[in-house]
Design a protein around this motif. Structure first.
Motif, PDB file in Angstrom:
ATOM      1  N   VAL A  46       0.787  -1.245   0.107  1.00  0.00           N
ATOM      2  CA  VAL A  46       0.143  -0.100  -0.214  1.00  0.00           C
ATOM      3  C   VAL A  46       0.811   1.227  -0.266  1.00  0.00           C
ATOM      4  O   VAL A  46       0.534   2.210  -0.634  1.00  0.00           O
ATOM      5  N   ASN A  47       1.976   1.303   0.844  1.00  0.00           N
ATOM      6  CA  ASN A  47       2.921   2.564   1.252  1.00  0.00           C
ATOM      7  C   ASN A  47       4.329   2.033   0.834  1.00  0.00           C
ATOM      8  O   ASN A  47       4.994   2.076   1.774  1.00  0.00           O
ATOM      9  N   PRO A  48       4.697   1.367  -0.402  1.00  0.00           N
ATOM     10  CA  PRO A  48       5.833   1.054  -0.673  1.00  0.00           C
ATOM     11  C   PRO A  48       7.090   2.145  -0.490  1.00  0.00           C
ATOM     12  O   PRO A  48       8.375   1.763  -0.091  1.00  0.00           O
ATOM     13  N   GLY A  49       6.706   3.357  -0.523  1.00  0.00           N
ATOM     14  CA  GLY A  49       7.646   4.670  -0.611  1.00  0.00           C
ATOM     15  C   GLY A  49       8.405   4.536   0.748  1.00  0.00           C
ATOM     16  O   GLY A  49       9.576   4.716   0.855  1.00  0.00           O
ATOM     17  N   PHE A  50       7.720   4.301   2.009  1.00  0.00           N
ATOM     18  CA  PHE A  50       8.178   4.278   2.983  1.00  0.00           C
ATOM     19  C   PHE A  50       9.571   3.296   3.120  1.00  0.00           C
ATOM     20  O   PHE A  50      10.436   3.478   3.537  1.00  0.00           O
ATOM     21  N   GLU A  54      11.607  -4.286  -6.055  1.00  0.00           N
ATOM     22  CA  GLU A  54      11.217  -5.879  -6.130  1.00  0.00           C
ATOM     23  C   GLU A  54      11.239  -6.508  -4.700  1.00  0.00           C
ATOM     24  O   GLU A  54      10.262  -7.262  -4.240  1.00  0.00           O
ATOM     25  N   LEU A  55      12.505  -6.076  -4.009  1.00  0.00           N
ATOM     26  CA  LEU A  55      12.387  -6.549  -2.572  1.00  0.00           C
ATOM     27  C   LEU A  55      11.168  -5.918  -1.801  1.00  0.00           C
ATOM     28  O   LEU A  55      10.765  -7.082  -0.665  1.00  0.00           O
ATOM     29  N   VAL A  56      10.815  -4.976  -1.755  1.00  0.00           N
ATOM     30  CA  VAL A  56       9.628  -4.373  -1.116  1.00  0.00           C
ATOM     31  C   VAL A  56       8.612  -5.038  -1.594  1.00  0.00           C
ATOM     32  O   VAL A  56       7.733  -5.658  -0.413  1.00  0.00           O
TER      33      VAL A  56
END
Length: 119
Positions: A4-8, A22-24
């Motif tokens: 939902v919030n990969p930026g963090f 990819e890892l996130v």
């Protein structure tokens, strides 16, 4: 939240790791999958081992966040406490790998203690 919030999560990825996006994504998928498998007695044991591996794999991101506290402004003690908390989560997952003793069950399955070993 990885999906939902990969930026963090991208911000706390150590720069020496390749394929940040990819890892996130993969870590988020595994969190969901392994968490769901914990609810199924037949799969809870291997899921708990998977969670322990995942928690160890993402630990460098927690160390990186501690080293670069400007990423997530918070009191330094909060960043410090996150590190041993990861160990608590690993122990909690380990608890799910343990065999029940004395109640005739192993990972939710009945065990007939009167059965003899086949030689």
């Amino acid at each position: 939240m990885h999906l939902v919030n990969p930026g963090f999560f991208l911000k706390i990825m150590p720069p020496y790791f390749p394929l940040h996006d990819e890892l996130v994504f993969v870590s988020g998928v595994f969190e969901i999958l392994l968490g769901g498998l914990l609810l199924i007695p037949r799969f809870s044991h291997p899921a708990a081992w998977g969670i322990m591996i995942l928690l160890i794999a993402v630990f460098p991101a927690n160390i990186y966040l501690y080293q670069h506290q400007e990423i997530l402004p918070a009191p330094p003690i909060i960043h410090l406490l996150r590190l041993p908390l990861q160990g608590v989560f690993i122990l909690w997952a380990y608890w799910h790998t343990r065999t029940a003793s004395g109640n005739g069950q192993v990972h939710g399955l009945e065990v007939d203690a009167s059965r003899e070993k086949l030689d």
